[in-house]
Each structure stands twice: as structure tokens, then as C-alpha cells.
Design an enzyme around this catalytic site. Structure first.
Site, PDB file in Angstrom:
ATOM      1  N   ARG A   1      44.583  41.431  42.894  1.00  0.00           N
ATOM      2  CA  ARG A   1      45.853  42.172  42.844  1.00  0.00           C
ATOM      3  C   ARG A   1      46.913  41.191  43.300  1.00  0.00           C
ATOM      4  NH1 ARG A   1      50.185  44.467  43.421  1.00  0.00           N
ATOM      5  NH2 ARG A   1      50.563  46.681  43.602  1.00  0.00           N
ATOM      6  N   GLU A  20      52.795  51.079  36.161  1.00  0.00           N
ATOM      7  CA  GLU A  20      51.446  51.494  35.797  1.00  0.00           C
ATOM      8  C   GLU A  20      51.357  51.591  34.270  1.00  0.00           C
ATOM      9  OE1 GLU A  20      48.957  51.709  37.860  1.00  0.00           O
ATOM     10  OE2 GLU A  20      50.186  51.421  39.637  1.00  0.00           O
ATOM     11  N   ARG A  70      40.243  44.840  46.318  1.00  0.00           N
ATOM     12  CA  ARG A  70      40.666  43.695  45.507  1.00  0.00           C
ATOM     13  C   ARG A  70      41.249  42.610  46.394  1.00  0.00           C
ATOM     14  NH1 ARG A  70      44.455  47.038  41.435  1.00  0.00           N
ATOM     15  NH2 ARG A  70      45.130  47.718  43.510  1.00  0.00           N
TER      16      ARG A  70
END
Length: 159
Positions: free
Chosen positions: A47, A55, A89
Site C-alpha cells: 500500500r 476506490e 499490507r
């Protein structure tokens, strides 16, 4: 005694050097997340630190994803690891050669500076310039320029 104190202060006040590693990008999840394979074959979910792209279901989400893919897919990037997010992540500053991909996405209007997790304040200036010039998501109607953190909160509230 004074020498011991000075040594202690020097050791514990120096910034810790961030871990960095190279990996080959194998998949793009959205405008600020991807997968890559490290030198020893390990899969890494990444990330991008300090930024937040729309999104996929938001206006400009697919364009932001395509922008990230165009920049790094299939290439070897260098990750400067900042930590982990709530989904496990790796949070990282991503470089392709001398190019700072995190900054580039903000500069081109593909991402916001992530105000909740921001160390590099220059990202706010880059975002302001992109907004002023109508780059990327800033070319959308004002109603479609909803920050992703607000959009996610709204989606959670409507469930």
C-alpha cells in the site's frame, strides 16, 4: 558519566534507517495498492504510504488504477518500508529509479495526500497545484471529488 550520557543520547535520538527492498510488480489492485515479488520469491502486498487514491467504484478509481499500472506494472521498484497497515499490507514509499511514484500520483491528480497518515507535507502542495490546474480527478465535477476516506466511511454507514 557525561560521555555515557552523550553516547546514549546520540544512539537513541538518531532516526532509525528505513528498510528498503527491490521487488518486481506483478499485480495492481487499485490506485494505491499492488503486489510484487521480492528477490527471494516472496509475495509482497504493498500500500503506497501517505497517499489515498479513489476506490475502484468511485469516480476516477479505474483511471487511478490505470495510472499506477502504467507507471510500475512489470517493473522492478524500490520500496522504502514505513510499516504495515490494518490489512497486513506493507506501507511503502515506492521509487522507480529516481521517480517517486507516491508523489507522482498526487502531482498528476490520481491521489490525495492522506491527511491521517502524512509525514511529507510537500504532498499537500502537490495536491493543491493538481487541484488548481484541474489535473486528473480534479477535472471531475466538484460532487465527484469525494476523498476516499470519506467515501469508505459513507459505504460502511450504508451497510
Amino acid at each position: 558519566m557525561l560521555r555515557a550520557l552523550a553516547t546514549f543520547l546520540l544512539i537513541f535520538t538518531l532516526p532509525a534507517s528505513a528498510e528498503s527492498l527491490d521487488c518486481r510488480v506483478t499485480g495492481i489492485a487499485d490506485g494505491d495498492s499492488f503486489s510484487c515479488v521480492g528477490a527471494t520469491g516472496e509475495q509482497i502486498r504493498v500500500r503506497l504510504a501517505e497517499i489515498d487514491s479513489p476506490e475502484l467504484r468511485q469516480p476516477y478509481g479505474s483511471q487511478a488504477r490505470q495510472a499506477l499500472a502504467s507507471n510500475i506494472f512489470g517493473k522492478t521498484v524500490t520500496l522504502t518500508i514505513k510499516g504495515r497497515d490494518g490489512r497486513g499490507r506493507t506501507l511503502a514509499q515506492v521509487k522507480l529509479g529516481d521517480r517517486d511514484i507516491n508523489s507522482e500520483l498526487v502531482r498528476t491528480g490520481c491521489a490525495w495526500a492522506n491527511r491521517g497518515h502524512l509525514d511529507d507535507r510537500t504532498l499537500l502542495n502537490m495536491e493543491a497545484v493538481a487541484r488548481e490546474l484541474g489535473r486528473g480527478l480534479w477535472s471531475l465535477p466538484k460532487a465527484d471529488q469525494q476523498p476516499p476516506w470519506e467515501w469508505r466511511q459513507q459505504q460502511r454507514g450504508s451497510r
